[in-house]
Design an enzyme around this catalytic site. Structure first.
Site, PDB file in Angstrom:
ATOM      1  N   ASP A 196       0.857  -1.188   0.000  1.00 13.01           N
ATOM      2  CA  ASP A 196       0.000   0.000   0.000  1.00 13.01           C
ATOM      3  C   ASP A 196       0.903   1.252   0.000  1.00 13.01           C
ATOM      4  O   ASP A 196       1.891   1.316   0.736  1.00 13.01           O
ATOM      5  CB  ASP A 196      -0.875  -0.056   1.274  1.00 13.01           C
ATOM      6  N   THR A 253      -7.379   3.127   9.981  1.00  5.49           N
ATOM      7  CA  THR A 253      -7.657   3.738  11.288  1.00  5.49           C
ATOM      8  C   THR A 253      -8.765   3.023  12.062  1.00  5.49           C
ATOM      9  O   THR A 253      -8.653   2.846  13.281  1.00  5.49           O
ATOM     10  CB  THR A 253      -8.054   5.225  11.083  1.00  5.49           C
TER      11      THR A 253
HETATM   12  P1  13P Z   1      -8.013   5.153   6.751  1.00  2.00           P
HETATM   13  O1  13P Z   1      -6.970   5.154   7.838  1.00  2.00           O
HETATM   14  O2  13P Z   1      -8.739   6.443   6.663  1.00  2.00           O
HETATM   15  O3  13P Z   1      -8.906   3.982   6.806  1.00  2.00           O
HETATM   16  O4  13P Z   1      -7.213   5.066   5.348  1.00  2.00           O
HETATM   17  C1  13P Z   1      -6.569   3.871   5.011  1.00  2.00           C
HETATM   18  C2  13P Z   1      -5.953   3.951   3.665  1.00  2.00           C
HETATM   19  O5  13P Z   1      -6.461   4.559   2.753  1.00  2.00           O
HETATM   20  C3  13P Z   1      -4.695   3.193   3.488  1.00  2.00           C
HETATM   21  O6  13P Z   1      -4.231   3.264   2.187  1.00  2.00           O
END
Ligand code: 13P
Length: 277
Positions: free
Chosen positions: A81, A234
């Protein structure tokens, strides 16, 4: 079994559902996510963000992801990611990642195309799927309203041109979410009109980042109206903490168990929300 993410994303797109892509931060969270996917018999995009490298090095994350993915009874894509540079992405591919994101969304359109093409070339020669980002999903800390955040909405014209020029397998687009917590807002207002334009015109699956705190209705609609993968981070941390507070574990093993159960509940919930009409 470990696979790349192409087929699972195209299947999600054809069926108008989204797959959750949870970020793992250690062995416990990775194992928890794989167990939930197995329990529900769903494919999983087990995601590791480059930003964690300092505290959870790529080599350790790759070893964990590979072992869990290979042993899993469902298809698991080991996904990098927010890969920020080509060298890191190349290392991830060598270490067994089957799906990678190149995030050059802060660069000019031309530079974003150039870096993405470079990654597409090396990833495709190894059978690895590529995600790239066009437009920009900003950070929640800076979020007051969209005028003030660094978020840049994706336009359909640039997304079509970007997909054609880069040959990326899927595109992360920006329609009003941010990464992390929405300060001063209960949940964001998403631009569904823009999502429809993107989904109608872009030929590859679309990805939504910043899934946490976006609201169930928004996320179900995104899944039904053109998003094929939703990234979540998150909300897993929040879910783990809520479970720990509710159960007040008396020893460390019980605390870890509560955290894992909190994360498992969130993933189960999102699998359901993302495939609900
Ligand atoms: P959040 O922490 O808002 O869920 O975002 C996660 C994200 O987009 C990781 O690439």
């Amino acid at each position: 079994m470990l696979t790349n993410s192409k087929e699972m994303l195209e299947h999600a797109r054809a069926n108008r559902i989204a797959l959750p892509a949870p970020d793992y931060i250690d062995l416990d969270s990775a194992r928890t996510f794989v167990q939930v996917a197995e329990e529900l018999r769903k494919p999983l995009l087990l995601s590791y963000p480059q930003v964690l490298d300092a505290s959870f090095p790529l080599e350790e994350a790759a070893a964990i992801g590979r072992v869990l993915g290979e042993r899993a009874a469902v298809p698991v894509a080991l996904h990098l990611d927010h890969g920020m540079d080509v060298q890191f992405i190349e290392r991830a591919i060598r270490l067994g990642f089957t799906s990678v994101m190149i995030d050059a969304s802060n660069e000019s359109f031309e530079e974003n195309v150039k870096r993405t093409r470079e990654v597409v070339k090396l990833a495709h020669s190894a059978g690895v799927t590529v995600e790239a980002e066009i437009g920009h999903v900003g950070q929640g800390e800076n979020y007051i309203d969209l005028e003030d955040s660094e978020t840049v909405y994706t336009t359909a014209a640039e997304a079509v041109a970007f997909a054609e020029q880069t040959e990326a397998d899927c595109l992360a687009v920006s329609i009003g979410t941010v990464h992390g917590i929405y300060k001063n807002l209960e949940k964001p207002v998403l631009n569904f009109e823009r999502l429809h334009e993107l989904a109608e015109n872009v030929k590859v699956p679309l990805v939504l980042h910043g899934g946490s705190g976006t609201g169930d209705e928004n996320l179900s609609r995104c899944a039904a109206e053109g998003i094929s993968k939703i990234n979540i981070f998150t909300d897993f941390l929040t879910g783990a903490m809520e479970r720990i507070r509710a159960y007040t574990p008396s020893d460390y093993m019980a605390l870890k168990q509560a955290a894992n159960q909190g994360m498992a509940d969130i993933l189960r919930y999102y699998y359901q929300i993302f495939s609900k009409r």
